[in-house]
Design an enzyme around this catalytic site. Sequence first.
Site, mmCIF file in Angstrom:
data_model
loop_
_atom_site.group_PDB
_atom_site.id
_atom_site.type_symbol
_atom_site.label_atom_id
_atom_site.label_comp_id
_atom_site.label_asym_id
_atom_site.label_seq_id
_atom_site.Cartn_x
_atom_site.Cartn_y
_atom_site.Cartn_z
ATOM 1 N N ASP A 108 -18.363 26.853 1.401
ATOM 2 C CA ASP A 108 -18.433 25.409 1.190
ATOM 3 C C ASP A 108 -17.415 25.014 0.109
ATOM 4 O O ASP A 108 -16.236 25.328 0.242
ATOM 5 C CB ASP A 108 -19.872 25.008 0.844
ATOM 6 C CG ASP A 108 -20.093 23.523 0.723
ATOM 7 O OD1 ASP A 108 -20.242 22.853 1.753
ATOM 8 O OD2 ASP A 108 -20.128 23.030 -0.417
ATOM 9 N N HIS A 308 -25.063 25.782 8.400
ATOM 10 C CA HIS A 308 -24.102 25.686 7.304
ATOM 11 C C HIS A 308 -24.251 26.766 6.237
ATOM 12 O O HIS A 308 -23.266 27.203 5.649
ATOM 13 C CB HIS A 308 -24.221 24.304 6.644
ATOM 14 C CG HIS A 308 -23.262 24.094 5.512
ATOM 15 N ND1 HIS A 308 -21.906 23.966 5.710
ATOM 16 C CD2 HIS A 308 -23.463 23.998 4.162
ATOM 17 C CE1 HIS A 308 -21.305 23.801 4.527
ATOM 18 N NE2 HIS A 308 -22.228 23.821 3.582
#
Length: 330
Positions: A108, A308
Amino acid sequence: MVDFTNPEFVETNGVTLPVYRAGPDFSETDKPAIVFLHGFPEIAYSWRAQLEYFSEAGYPVIAPDQRGYGRSSKPQGKENYTMKHLSGDLAGLLDHYGIEKAIFVGHDWGAIVLWQLPFYIGERVMGCAGLNVPLLRHFPIDPITIFRERLGEQMYIVRFQEEGACEPILEKDLRETFKFFLRKPGNGKSSGKTSFAFEVESLDLISLLQAGEDAWGGELLMPEEELEYYVEAYTESGFTGPLHWYRNMAENWEAQKQFLVGGQLPKVEKPCLMITAEMDRACPPNLADGMEDLCKPYTRHDLKGCGHWSQQERSEEVNTAIHRWIREYF
């Protein structure tokens, strides 16, 4: 096992970072050091499975809570959270431990920083392994303008730009906030919810958080006792420092121009691994298409059915992919 209640505190680049370390001493092994960089809204704890796996495999490993997060320093003002600051923190971290070069692994926002390290502190980087967020070309206009034009004012990164606008919402009930963010795709059969968390075209995550759990979809990523590490960390730090990372995206884009050659970023000539996640709605795998033209040697691994939070949701597969890549190139 790493004791996530008792970090080392390292002074670097004008801030103090809590650092979690495992494996042999850096001077006592020929294996490369591995530095793990967390994203938003994460902390070093998100790498717990990787620290255990790679330290047991004989690698010296470290994972900091980066500036603004957890028990780290939280300088006031977004100007203290630029890419120059974030990369400088990591160079100072290597200096502290006497490490000349390291392999960096980022997820991320940690991956966003990771892919800039070859330009900012390239002499300290052996290789780069990014999860979910790929190395991207230099955009023709700044990314905030792109997000605003394509996704509108409610897109979460656009909403994050105004200091003080989203902090009260995110901090109102930290346990609820992390139950919202830290989710994985579910089958949706039991409740009638959608299969994916954050399945909204505008990526208006703040309104989705406020809509309540019935609107979120997916299922909780981890047991609630593990969620407490995040709740405690953000009770300490709040969200202003982490959100300042987003508030420098346009400035970082402008600063990136210093590295351009003929209007393009030079090719990263270091071993690079990209790990995508099929069901990541914010960072879909197609973002990495064409990355083979931006770096070499390049390796890609796609996680099927993964959301994610890939290094936590699919820790074994992620560990195996990273270890296989490390053994091939280092």
